[in-house]
Design an enzyme around this catalytic site. Structure first.
Site, PDB file in Angstrom:
ATOM      1  CD1 TRP A 267      42.149 -90.901  66.788  1.00  0.00           C
ATOM      2  CD2 TRP A 267      43.809 -89.730  67.723  1.00  0.00           C
ATOM      3  NE1 TRP A 267      43.212 -90.911  65.910  1.00  0.00           N
ATOM      4  CE2 TRP A 267      44.244 -90.205  66.451  1.00  0.00           C
ATOM      5  CE3 TRP A 267      44.689 -88.977  68.485  1.00  0.00           C
ATOM      6  CZ2 TRP A 267      45.518 -89.949  65.952  1.00  0.00           C
ATOM      7  CZ3 TRP A 267      45.960 -88.714  67.991  1.00  0.00           C
ATOM      8  CH2 TRP A 267      46.362 -89.196  66.729  1.00  0.00           C
TER       9      TRP A 267
ATOM     10  CD1 TRP B  52      52.093-100.414  79.989  1.00  0.00           C
ATOM     11  CD2 TRP B  52      51.547 -99.773  77.911  1.00  0.00           C
ATOM     12  NE1 TRP B  52      51.245-101.361  79.468  1.00  0.00           N
ATOM     13  CE2 TRP B  52      50.889-100.991  78.206  1.00  0.00           C
ATOM     14  CE3 TRP B  52      51.355 -99.190  76.658  1.00  0.00           C
ATOM     15  CZ2 TRP B  52      50.053-101.629  77.281  1.00  0.00           C
ATOM     16  CZ3 TRP B  52      50.520 -99.822  75.738  1.00  0.00           C
ATOM     17  CH2 TRP B  52      49.887-101.025  76.057  1.00  0.00           C
TER      18      TRP B  52
ATOM     19  CD  GLU C  93      51.055 -99.200  84.054  1.00  0.00           C
ATOM     20  OE1 GLU C  93      50.814 -98.229  83.328  1.00  0.00           O
ATOM     21  OE2 GLU C  93      50.532-100.309  83.865  1.00  0.00           O
TER      22      GLU C  93
ATOM     23  CD1 TRP D 269      45.001 -88.607  74.392  1.00  0.00           C
ATOM     24  CD2 TRP D 269      42.938 -89.049  73.637  1.00  0.00           C
ATOM     25  NE1 TRP D 269      44.104 -87.903  75.172  1.00  0.00           N
ATOM     26  CE2 TRP D 269      42.849 -88.157  74.729  1.00  0.00           C
ATOM     27  CE3 TRP D 269      41.776 -89.473  73.011  1.00  0.00           C
ATOM     28  CZ2 TRP D 269      41.612 -87.680  75.191  1.00  0.00           C
ATOM     29  CZ3 TRP D 269      40.549 -88.998  73.471  1.00  0.00           C
ATOM     30  CH2 TRP D 269      40.476 -88.113  74.549  1.00  0.00           C
TER      31      TRP D 269
ATOM     32  CD1 TRP E 293      38.055 -89.305  62.622  1.00  0.00           C
ATOM     33  CD2 TRP E 293      37.115 -90.095  64.496  1.00  0.00           C
ATOM     34  NE1 TRP E 293      38.919 -90.232  63.167  1.00  0.00           N
ATOM     35  CE2 TRP E 293      38.368 -90.724  64.316  1.00  0.00           C
ATOM     36  CE3 TRP E 293      36.343 -90.443  65.607  1.00  0.00           C
ATOM     37  CZ2 TRP E 293      38.867 -91.678  65.202  1.00  0.00           C
ATOM     38  CZ3 TRP E 293      36.848 -91.385  66.495  1.00  0.00           C
ATOM     39  CH2 TRP E 293      38.085 -91.997  66.287  1.00  0.00           C
TER      40      TRP E 293
ATOM     41  CG  ASN F  75      46.132 -94.770  83.476  1.00  0.00           C
ATOM     42  OD1 ASN F  75      46.421 -94.211  82.437  1.00  0.00           O
ATOM     43  ND2 ASN F  75      45.930 -96.082  83.552  1.00  0.00           N
TER      44      ASN F  75
END
Length: 485
Positions: free
Chosen positions: A360, A280, A277, A383, A307, A342
């Site tokens: 987004w 990331w 993590e 995102w 969109w 999360n």
DNA sequence: AATATTTTTAC
DNA sequence: TAAAAATAT
């Protein structure tokens, strides 16, 4: 008396494990710690929740510096101008800072460094915010990674840990202190209304960060790989805002997880999951060095994505009244506490981008404004990962089923009951999808669908198919490369 | 860091 | 016939 050294605090609001501060202390001269509330045009302004946190974090840093016989000089304005002015004013020999990689920051620092040199104040940049030197993590061919797993395989081996740097117990003071703003004059804490009542579980500042790390390694780390996915449980580290503001270094987190595994508090596998993590965080920072990830699709094929314009849907999502309990629970937790679990971030983000087909970027901006841990690289990177436009093999067809996710990760429905109290009396069997419950069951639990709690604003099966159709548009768009998977 | 559907296997 | 595995999206 030797000329002072300025330490410019930015995203490293701590005394321990701070390479820039350590270098200043080691040099032996007086140290002038400064923080600038940066108003450089073109830089993304922090959101309201971030400013709430910053307020407390600066107060904490200031107190810690005072305990070490020093101060924190506060200024606001165009940061490069102010730092240069302070260097002149104090006749500083050096200006030290730890690198920040967000859009515009590196460029700002580079220009400032040249100006400082011309003034005879030596600028020095350190790596205080990352496990690795991001510029050094390259593929065998010398390029940048665009997929997490191979990135982390390489970066994990490249983590340089020279051991912890203790906080200095005393800092030498300059002959005269430059003037400082009063923190309270910055009015970072919300008033009229003060919406931060639900933020009280947080303890911003270096001490709070280390406590959070200690609690995490002693408790949740042992079952991190599964516990981290259970939003009703304290199974995550909750370190994200502390890491964002640099109240604790990622290396300190790295060391603590490894030490915990070494001492048998957690298995190697569980510790490794947590380290990934942190990985990331490194990965998103690495890919964020390119075009602004909050504006630009990492996968430019998505520039043609159809969109939908849906202000009502967006508003329902923001307020947590979509009719999907797990989504609404998450959005309300965010609004109330400045943080969202999360797992639920992924579910709510998937709902906005796949079920509502809303860009987004609108979701990213909402999170940016409302999260205390809002971090440019992590927020935009994640995102885009969910939307499918990000750095990932990222199958566009990864559409979360909110009911299934809810049943899987909040089986008893406790998280929903906590944040959607109007559903609190529903049984686990129906709480994930109240509209499927028989009328007497709803009535018996005091829920009138459409009154106490909304019916779903979109049908899951229809929305899923609509999203697949929309993705088919860009998959077959002229110039698009066909998917290999 | 996924889901829905189809096919195969196990009882 | 249910569960597990494979497969398509």
């Amino acid at each position: 008396m030797s000329p002072p050294i300025i330490v410019w605090f930015r995203r490293d609001l701590r005394l321990a494990d701070n390479p820039a501060l350590e270098a200043a202390v080691r040099a032996g001269g007086p140290v002038i710690p400064i923080y600038v509330l940066d108003e450089t045009p073109g830089l993304r302004a922090p959101g309201a929740a971030s400013l709430w946190w910053l307020d407390k974090s600066l107060a904490s840093l200031s107190a810690d510096l005072e305990a070490a016989g020093s101060r924190l000089v506060l200024r606001r304005g165009v940061a490069a101008d102010i730092v240069l002015q302070l260097a002149r004013e104090t006749d500083a020999a050096e200006v030290l800072w730890n690198a920040v990689f967000d859009p515009g920051h590196g460029e700002r620092d580079k220009v400032l460094a040249e100006a400082l040199k011309r003034e005879g104040a030596e600028p020095h940049r350190f790596n205080g915010g990352h496990l690795v030197n991001l510029d050094d993590v390259k593929t065998k061919a010398g390029g940048d990674f665009s997929v997490f797993t191979p990135f982390w395989r390489t970066a994990r081996q490249a983590v340089i840990d020279g051991g912890s740097i203790p906080a200095p117990s005393a800092l030498a003071t300059p002959a005269a202190w430059p003037a400082s703003d009063a923190l309270s004059d910055w009015r970072l804490h919300p008033t009229a209304p003060d919406w931060s009542g639900g933020f009280s579980d947080w303890r911003p500042g270096e001490a709070g960060a280390h406590d959070a790390l200690e609690v995490f390694t002693a408790q949740a780390l042992r079952s991190y790989s599964t516990g981290r996915d259970r939003p009703a449980v304290n199974g995550t580290s909750r370190l994200s805002p502390h890491l964002h503001f640099g109240e604790i270094s990622p290396k300190a987190c790295w060391r603590a997880a490894q030490a915990a595994a070494h001492h048998g508090q957690a298995s190697d596998g569980e510790a490794e999951k947590f380290l990934a993590e942190l990985g990331w965080r490194e990965f998103n920072a690495a890919i964020a060095r390119g075009p602004d990830l909050a504006k630009t699709n990492f996968d430019r094929k998505f520039d043609a994505f159809p969109w939908r314009d849906d202000p009502q849907g967006l508003e329902a999502w923001k307020r947590g009244v979509t009719g999907y309990p797990i989504v609404d629970a998450g959005m309300r937790q965010l609004w109330t506490t400045g943080w969202m679990h999360n797992r639920v971030r992924m579910i709510t983000a998937s709902f906005l981008t796949k079920h509502l087909l809303i860009d987004w970027r609108l979701g990213e901006q909402w999170f940016w404004d409302t999260l205390v841990d809002a971090d440019h690289a992590s927020n935009a990177g994640n995102w885009q990962w969910v939307a499918g436009s990000g750095a990932d093999a990222s199958p566009y067809f990864r559409i979360f089923n909110p009911m299934l996710q809810s049943e899987k990760f909040d089986p008893p429905g406790d998280y929903i009951r906590r944040w959607v109290p109007e559903l609190a009396r529903l049984q686990a069997k129906v709480i994930h999808a109240p509209w499927t419950a028989a009328a007497p069951v709803l009535a018996g639990s005091g829920v009138r669908l459409g009154h106490d709690y909304p019916r779903p604003i979109v049908d899951h099966a229809l929305a899923r198919q609509r999203a697949l159709d929309a993705y088919a548009v860009i998959r077959t768009a002229p110039g698009a490369t066909p998917d290999e998977d």
